[in-house]
Write a protein that holds these residues in place. Sequence first.
Motif, PDB file in Angstrom:
ATOM      1  N   UNK A  21       0.812  -1.224   0.000  1.00 25.46           N
ATOM      2  CA  UNK A  21       0.000   0.000   0.000  1.00 25.46           C
ATOM      3  C   UNK A  21       0.843   1.270   0.000  1.00 25.46           C
ATOM      4  N   UNK A  22       1.932   1.260   0.762  1.00 21.17           N
ATOM      5  CA  UNK A  22       2.714   2.483   0.923  1.00 21.17           C
ATOM      6  C   UNK A  22       4.062   2.443   0.207  1.00 21.17           C
ATOM      7  N   UNK A  23       4.419   1.300  -0.337  1.00 22.36           N
ATOM      8  CA  UNK A  23       5.681   1.181  -1.062  1.00 22.36           C
ATOM      9  C   UNK A  23       6.910   1.379  -0.183  1.00 22.36           C
ATOM     10  N   UNK A  24       6.743   1.133   1.099  1.00 18.82           N
ATOM     11  CA  UNK A  24       7.852   1.316   2.036  1.00 18.82           C
ATOM     12  C   UNK A  24       8.618   0.014   2.215  1.00 18.82           C
ATOM     13  N   UNK A  25       9.909   0.130   2.433  1.00 14.18           N
ATOM     14  CA  UNK A  25      10.707  -1.040   2.751  1.00 14.18           C
ATOM     15  C   UNK A  25      10.497  -1.380   4.228  1.00 14.18           C
ATOM     16  N   UNK A  26      10.473  -2.661   4.499  1.00 14.02           N
ATOM     17  CA  UNK A  26      10.325  -3.114   5.881  1.00 14.02           C
ATOM     18  C   UNK A  26      11.546  -3.939   6.255  1.00 14.02           C
ATOM     19  N   UNK A  27      11.875  -3.910   7.519  1.00 11.24           N
ATOM     20  CA  UNK A  27      13.080  -4.578   8.004  1.00 11.24           C
ATOM     21  C   UNK A  27      12.732  -5.401   9.229  1.00 11.24           C
ATOM     22  N   UNK A  28      13.265  -6.604   9.268  1.00 14.88           N
ATOM     23  CA  UNK A  28      13.097  -7.472  10.428  1.00 14.88           C
ATOM     24  C   UNK A  28      14.488  -7.823  10.941  1.00 14.88           C
ATOM     25  N   UNK A  29      14.684  -7.669  12.224  1.00 17.79           N
ATOM     26  CA  UNK A  29      15.903  -8.113  12.885  1.00 17.79           C
ATOM     27  C   UNK A  29      15.505  -9.288  13.765  1.00 17.79           C
ATOM     28  N   UNK A  30      16.218 -10.388  13.682  1.00 19.03           N
ATOM     29  CA  UNK A  30      15.848 -11.508  14.523  1.00 19.03           C
ATOM     30  C   UNK A  30      16.804 -12.675  14.431  1.00 19.03           C
ATOM     31  N   UNK A  39       7.317 -14.208   8.407  1.00 21.70           N
ATOM     32  CA  UNK A  39       7.707 -12.842   8.761  1.00 21.70           C
ATOM     33  C   UNK A  39       9.003 -12.462   8.055  1.00 21.70           C
ATOM     34  N   UNK A  40       9.959 -13.363   8.059  1.00 22.48           N
ATOM     35  CA  UNK A  40      11.227 -13.112   7.362  1.00 22.48           C
ATOM     36  C   UNK A  40      10.979 -12.911   5.877  1.00 22.48           C
ATOM     37  N   UNK A  41      10.150 -13.770   5.299  1.00 21.84           N
ATOM     38  CA  UNK A  41       9.889 -13.710   3.856  1.00 21.84           C
ATOM     39  C   UNK A  41       9.132 -12.455   3.431  1.00 21.84           C
ATOM     40  N   UNK A  42       8.313 -11.901   4.314  1.00 21.78           N
ATOM     41  CA  UNK A  42       7.520 -10.730   3.944  1.00 21.78           C
ATOM     42  C   UNK A  42       8.292  -9.421   4.100  1.00 21.78           C
ATOM     43  N   UNK A  43       9.412  -9.462   4.783  1.00 22.54           N
ATOM     44  CA  UNK A  43      10.213  -8.251   4.989  1.00 22.54           C
ATOM     45  C   UNK A  43      11.040  -7.933   3.746  1.00 22.54           C
ATOM     46  N   UNK A  44      11.274  -6.651   3.534  1.00 24.86           N
ATOM     47  CA  UNK A  44      12.153  -6.243   2.436  1.00 24.86           C
ATOM     48  C   UNK A  44      13.594  -6.627   2.754  1.00 24.86           C
ATOM     49  N   UNK A  45      13.947  -6.494   4.021  1.00 26.00           N
ATOM     50  CA  UNK A  45      15.304  -6.795   4.479  1.00 26.00           C
ATOM     51  C   UNK A  45      15.236  -7.604   5.766  1.00 26.00           C
ATOM     52  N   UNK A  46      16.116  -8.573   5.907  1.00 25.18           N
ATOM     53  CA  UNK A  46      16.206  -9.345   7.145  1.00 25.18           C
ATOM     54  C   UNK A  46      17.629  -9.270   7.649  1.00 25.18           C
ATOM     55  N   UNK A  47      17.776  -8.822   8.882  1.00 25.83           N
ATOM     56  CA  UNK A  47      19.079  -8.751   9.534  1.00 25.83           C
ATOM     57  C   UNK A  47      19.122  -9.807  10.626  1.00 25.83           C
ATOM     58  N   UNK A  48      20.054 -10.726  10.473  1.00 24.88           N
ATOM     59  CA  UNK A  48      20.158 -11.837  11.419  1.00 24.88           C
ATOM     60  C   UNK A  48      20.875 -11.414  12.695  1.00 24.88           C
ATOM     61  N   UNK A  49      20.247 -11.713  13.814  1.00 26.01           N
ATOM     62  CA  UNK A  49      20.898 -11.556  15.117  1.00 26.01           C
ATOM     63  C   UNK A  49      21.495 -12.911  15.434  1.00 26.01           C
ATOM     64  N   UNK A  50      22.786 -12.960  15.609  1.00 26.79           N
ATOM     65  CA  UNK A  50      23.445 -14.232  15.878  1.00 26.79           C
ATOM     66  C   UNK A  50      23.085 -14.720  17.271  1.00 26.79           C
ATOM     67  N   UNK A  51      22.924 -16.025  17.398  1.00 24.27           N
ATOM     68  CA  UNK A  51      22.508 -16.606  18.672  1.00 24.27           C
ATOM     69  C   UNK A  51      23.510 -16.318  19.784  1.00 24.27           C
ATOM     70  N   UNK A  52      24.801 -16.226  19.454  1.00 26.69           N
ATOM     71  CA  UNK A  52      25.812 -15.914  20.473  1.00 26.69           C
ATOM     72  C   UNK A  52      25.558 -14.549  21.104  1.00 26.69           C
TER      73      UNK A  52
END
Length: 63
Positions: A21-30, A39-52
């Motif tokens: 609707x808004x043409x905005x990029x979305x980002x998920x950190x997790x 949720x990961x697939x629907x985000x424009x960008x996914x930033x991985x938080x390492x388990x350590x």
Amino acid sequence: MVFPLSGDGDFDLLLKRINEKYGMKTRVNGVPALTAKPLIDSASLFYEIEEDLLKLKLAIINS
């Protein structure tokens, strides 16, 4: 800006709506193991938080 703090896959609909609707990029950190795949697939960008890093933060909180 919207900052949902959840790895719940139900938020994938929100991200898709924002993208479409808004043409905005979305980002998920997790942590991949704790973040729903839709949720990961629907985000424009996914930033991985390492388990350590997550374990280190939990150790600091619990000390």
